[in-house]
Write a protein that holds these residues in place. Structure first.
Motif, PDB file in Angstrom:
ATOM      1  N   GLY A  75      73.356 -11.890   9.908  1.00 53.61           N
ATOM      2  CA  GLY A  75      72.342 -12.111  10.369  1.00 53.61           C
ATOM      3  C   GLY A  75      72.270 -13.130   9.477  1.00 53.61           C
ATOM      4  N   TYR A  76      70.842 -13.491  10.065  1.00 50.45           N
ATOM      5  CA  TYR A  76      70.138 -15.096   9.463  1.00 50.45           C
ATOM      6  C   TYR A  76      68.305 -14.733   9.569  1.00 50.45           C
ATOM      7  CZ  TYR A  76      74.762 -17.765   9.207  1.00 50.45           C
ATOM      8  OH  TYR A  76      76.080 -17.711   9.728  1.00 50.45           O
ATOM      9  N   VAL A  77      67.900 -15.379   8.633  1.00 50.45           N
ATOM     10  CA  VAL A  77      66.384 -15.802   9.631  1.00 50.45           C
ATOM     11  C   VAL A  77      66.201 -16.841   8.731  1.00 50.45           C
ATOM     12  CG1 VAL A  77      64.287 -14.598   7.924  1.00 50.45           C
ATOM     13  CG2 VAL A  77      66.458 -13.535   7.824  1.00 50.45           C
ATOM     14  N   ARG A  78      64.816 -17.730   9.820  1.00 47.29           N
ATOM     15  CA  ARG A  78      64.326 -19.252   9.423  1.00 47.29           C
ATOM     16  C   ARG A  78      63.329 -18.802   9.406  1.00 47.29           C
ATOM     17  NH1 ARG A  78      66.441 -24.030   9.653  1.00 47.29           N
ATOM     18  NH2 ARG A  78      64.439 -25.734  10.586  1.00 47.29           N
ATOM     19  N   THR A  79      62.724 -19.543   8.323  1.00 47.02           N
ATOM     20  CA  THR A  79      61.038 -19.831   9.070  1.00 47.02           C
ATOM     21  C   THR A  79      60.862 -21.459   8.709  1.00 47.02           C
ATOM     22  OG1 THR A  79      60.438 -17.770   7.317  1.00 47.02           O
ATOM     23  CG2 THR A  79      59.045 -19.615   7.465  1.00 47.02           C
ATOM     24  N   SER A  80      60.725 -22.288   9.632  1.00 45.65           N
ATOM     25  CA  SER A  80      60.386 -23.822   9.981  1.00 45.65           C
ATOM     26  C   SER A  80      58.618 -23.618  10.552  1.00 45.65           C
ATOM     27  CB  SER A  80      61.311 -24.464  10.858  1.00 45.65           C
ATOM     28  OG  SER A  80      61.221 -25.577  10.411  1.00 45.65           O
ATOM     29  N   GLY A  81      58.456 -25.614  10.886  1.00 51.21           N
ATOM     30  CA  GLY A  81      57.353 -25.183  11.868  1.00 51.21           C
ATOM     31  C   GLY A  81      58.168 -26.719  12.280  1.00 51.21           C
ATOM     32  N   ILE A  82      57.471 -26.568  13.530  1.00 50.34           N
ATOM     33  CA  ILE A  82      57.993 -27.121  14.890  1.00 50.34           C
ATOM     34  C   ILE A  82      56.509 -27.881  14.847  1.00 50.34           C
ATOM     35  CG2 ILE A  82      57.849 -25.880  16.962  1.00 50.34           C
ATOM     36  CD1 ILE A  82      59.505 -26.936  18.041  1.00 50.34           C
ATOM     37  N   VAL A  83      57.128 -29.591  15.419  1.00 46.85           N
ATOM     38  CA  VAL A  83      55.687 -30.114  15.551  1.00 46.85           C
ATOM     39  C   VAL A  83      55.553 -30.241  16.819  1.00 46.85           C
ATOM     40  CG1 VAL A  83      55.318 -32.933  15.644  1.00 46.85           C
ATOM     41  CG2 VAL A  83      56.575 -31.932  13.960  1.00 46.85           C
ATOM     42  N   THR A  84      54.545 -30.249  17.585  1.00 47.27           N
ATOM     43  CA  THR A  84      54.168 -29.796  19.167  1.00 47.27           C
ATOM     44  C   THR A  84      52.970 -30.651  19.116  1.00 47.27           C
ATOM     45  OG1 THR A  84      52.251 -28.168  18.864  1.00 47.27           O
ATOM     46  CG2 THR A  84      55.216 -27.641  19.017  1.00 47.27           C
ATOM     47  N   GLU A  85      53.214 -31.339  21.006  1.00 50.08           N
ATOM     48  CA  GLU A  85      51.140 -31.769  21.682  1.00 50.08           C
ATOM     49  C   GLU A  85      50.407 -30.625  20.751  1.00 50.08           C
ATOM     50  OE1 GLU A  85      52.084 -32.914  25.687  1.00 50.08           O
ATOM     51  OE2 GLU A  85      54.328 -33.873  24.411  1.00 50.08           O
ATOM     52  N   ASP A  86      50.480 -29.598  21.112  1.00 49.41           N
ATOM     53  CA  ASP A  86      49.583 -28.977  21.397  1.00 49.41           C
ATOM     54  C   ASP A  86      48.871 -27.598  19.989  1.00 49.41           C
ATOM     55  OD1 ASP A  86      46.836 -27.878  21.466  1.00 49.41           O
ATOM     56  OD2 ASP A  86      46.483 -27.770  23.007  1.00 49.41           O
ATOM     57  N   ALA A  87      48.743 -27.510  19.325  1.00 48.03           N
ATOM     58  CA  ALA A  87      49.034 -25.869  18.537  1.00 48.03           C
ATOM     59  C   ALA A  87      48.822 -24.832  19.719  1.00 48.03           C
ATOM     60  CB  ALA A  87      47.570 -26.207  17.665  1.00 48.03           C
ATOM     61  N   ASP A  88      48.249 -25.183  20.848  1.00 49.36           N
ATOM     62  CA  ASP A  88      47.968 -23.522  21.254  1.00 49.36           C
ATOM     63  C   ASP A  88      49.262 -23.918  22.580  1.00 49.36           C
ATOM     64  OD1 ASP A  88      46.154 -22.727  20.928  1.00 49.36           O
ATOM     65  OD2 ASP A  88      45.062 -24.427  22.359  1.00 49.36           O
ATOM     66  N   ALA A  89      50.426 -24.354  21.721  1.00 51.24           N
ATOM     67  CA  ALA A  89      51.887 -24.634  22.962  1.00 51.24           C
ATOM     68  C   ALA A  89      52.762 -23.852  22.286  1.00 51.24           C
ATOM     69  CB  ALA A  89      52.969 -26.110  22.006  1.00 51.24           C
ATOM     70  N   ASP A  90      53.492 -22.813  23.949  1.00 50.72           N
ATOM     71  CA  ASP A  90      54.556 -22.011  24.048  1.00 50.72           C
ATOM     72  C   ASP A  90      55.858 -22.181  23.173  1.00 50.72           C
ATOM     73  OD1 ASP A  90      52.231 -20.411  25.095  1.00 50.72           O
ATOM     74  OD2 ASP A  90      53.524 -20.786  27.031  1.00 50.72           O
ATOM     75  N   LEU A  91      56.580 -21.232  22.566  1.00 49.68           N
ATOM     76  CA  LEU A  91      57.639 -21.979  21.525  1.00 49.68           C
ATOM     77  C   LEU A  91      58.891 -20.614  22.486  1.00 49.68           C
ATOM     78  CD1 LEU A  91      56.889 -22.226  17.697  1.00 49.68           C
ATOM     79  CD2 LEU A  91      56.866 -23.914  19.424  1.00 49.68           C
ATOM     80  N   SER A  92      59.756 -21.415  22.133  1.00 47.49           N
ATOM     81  CA  SER A  92      60.831 -20.338  23.349  1.00 47.49           C
ATOM     82  C   SER A  92      62.099 -20.422  21.937  1.00 47.49           C
ATOM     83  CB  SER A  92      61.107 -20.628  24.139  1.00 47.49           C
ATOM     84  OG  SER A  92      62.012 -22.060  24.559  1.00 47.49           O
ATOM     85  N   VAL A  93      62.739 -19.642  22.397  1.00 56.60           N
ATOM     86  CA  VAL A  93      64.062 -20.244  21.600  1.00 56.60           C
ATOM     87  C   VAL A  93      65.973 -18.999  22.691  1.00 56.60           C
ATOM     88  CG1 VAL A  93      64.098 -17.835  20.437  1.00 56.60           C
ATOM     89  CG2 VAL A  93      65.512 -19.223  19.689  1.00 56.60           C
ATOM     90  N   TRP A  94      66.656 -19.984  22.277  1.00 60.69           N
ATOM     91  CA  TRP A  94      67.310 -19.619  23.091  1.00 60.69           C
ATOM     92  C   TRP A  94      68.819 -19.926  21.588  1.00 60.69           C
ATOM     93  CZ3 TRP A  94      71.508 -23.357  25.075  1.00 60.69           C
ATOM     94  CH2 TRP A  94      70.513 -24.781  25.028  1.00 60.69           C
ATOM     95  N   VAL A  95      70.315 -19.385  22.001  1.00 56.66           N
ATOM     96  CA  VAL A  95      71.359 -19.597  21.374  1.00 56.66           C
ATOM     97  C   VAL A  95      72.729 -19.453  22.186  1.00 56.66           C
ATOM     98  CG1 VAL A  95      72.833 -18.318  19.360  1.00 56.66           C
ATOM     99  CG2 VAL A  95      70.527 -18.013  19.889  1.00 56.66           C
ATOM    100  N   GLU A  96      73.760 -20.292  21.883  1.00 56.53           N
ATOM    101  CA  GLU A  96      74.512 -20.716  22.545  1.00 56.53           C
ATOM    102  C   GLU A  96      75.665 -21.211  21.277  1.00 56.53           C
ATOM    103  OE1 GLU A  96      75.902 -24.580  23.918  1.00 56.53           O
ATOM    104  OE2 GLU A  96      74.492 -25.877  22.647  1.00 56.53           O
ATOM    105  N   ARG A  97      76.993 -20.403  22.137  1.00 59.48           N
ATOM    106  CA  ARG A  97      78.145 -20.230  21.018  1.00 59.48           C
ATOM    107  C   ARG A  97      78.846 -21.709  21.334  1.00 59.48           C
ATOM    108  NH1 ARG A  97      82.323 -16.951  18.330  1.00 59.48           N
ATOM    109  NH2 ARG A  97      84.216 -17.866  18.572  1.00 59.48           N
TER     110      ARG A  97
END
Length: 194
Positions: A75-97
């Protein structure tokens, strides 16, 4: 001088040799023989957890540029920050092989995206950053044999469609390096068999 094998023993050696040759011809690989390996990287990468880890402004210097680590186990663990238009923006994640089934180097892309609707918050001069922590579980793949071969995995991270990071682990002569992806992502898989 080496003594000749008794006739039944010579016949047994011949049968074993002929069986090995036929197996190679039918299977097309030495990896099909008992004791050899066709070890591959994981076949699946799934999101184990995904959580927000705070908000801030792009101009703040204490936000991580992103980091990845492998814990004990797959497994992997990632900690990061993503630039958004607004601090209240929703985040989503998906994985593809991105590698074909059975490839020695299993490759994946992980997409983290921000979603915002409505007016843009003007609290940050250059945009907001939403921190996140992502845990990925790797599973599947073929196990090592008595005589292992080259295998590995590489995970390429995208944030809002842009390459944001990479994690890789591989053995032997495979080229699983992350370096090419910070110039232009082209080929994201490899197979040592050609």
């Amino acid at each position: 001088m080496v003594p000749a094998l008794p006739r039944p023993a010579a016949r047994t050696v011949g049968v074993v040799f002929a069986t090995a040759v036929v197996t190679l011809l039918l299977a097309g690989s030495v990896n099909s023989l008992p004791g050899f390996s066709d070890h591959t990287g994981p076949t699946e990468l799934t999101v184990a957890s995904f959580e927000r880890a705070g908000t801030g402004c792009v101009e703040d210097t204490d936000w991580p540029d992103g980091g990845s680590a492998s814990d004990a186990g797959p497994g992997y663990v990632r900690t990061s920050g993503i630039v958004t238009e607004d601090a209240d923006a929703d985040l989503s994640v998906w994985v593809e092989r991105t590698s074909p089934a059975g490839a020695d180097l299993s490759t994946f892309r992980v997409h983290v995206e921000s979603h915002h609707e409505g007016p843009v918050e003007a609290d940050c001069e250059n945009g907001s950053v939403v921190g996140y922590r992502l845990e990925l579980d790797a599973s599947g793949g073929s196990p090592p044999g008595f005589l292992p071969d080259d295998h590995g995995s590489r995970v390429l991270y995208f944030e809002n469609g842009e390459v944001a990071g990479c994690s890789a682990g591989y053995t032997g002569g495979l080229d699983g390096s992350c370096d090419p992806f910070f110039e232009e992502p082209r080929r994201t898989w490899a197979n040592a068999t050609g």
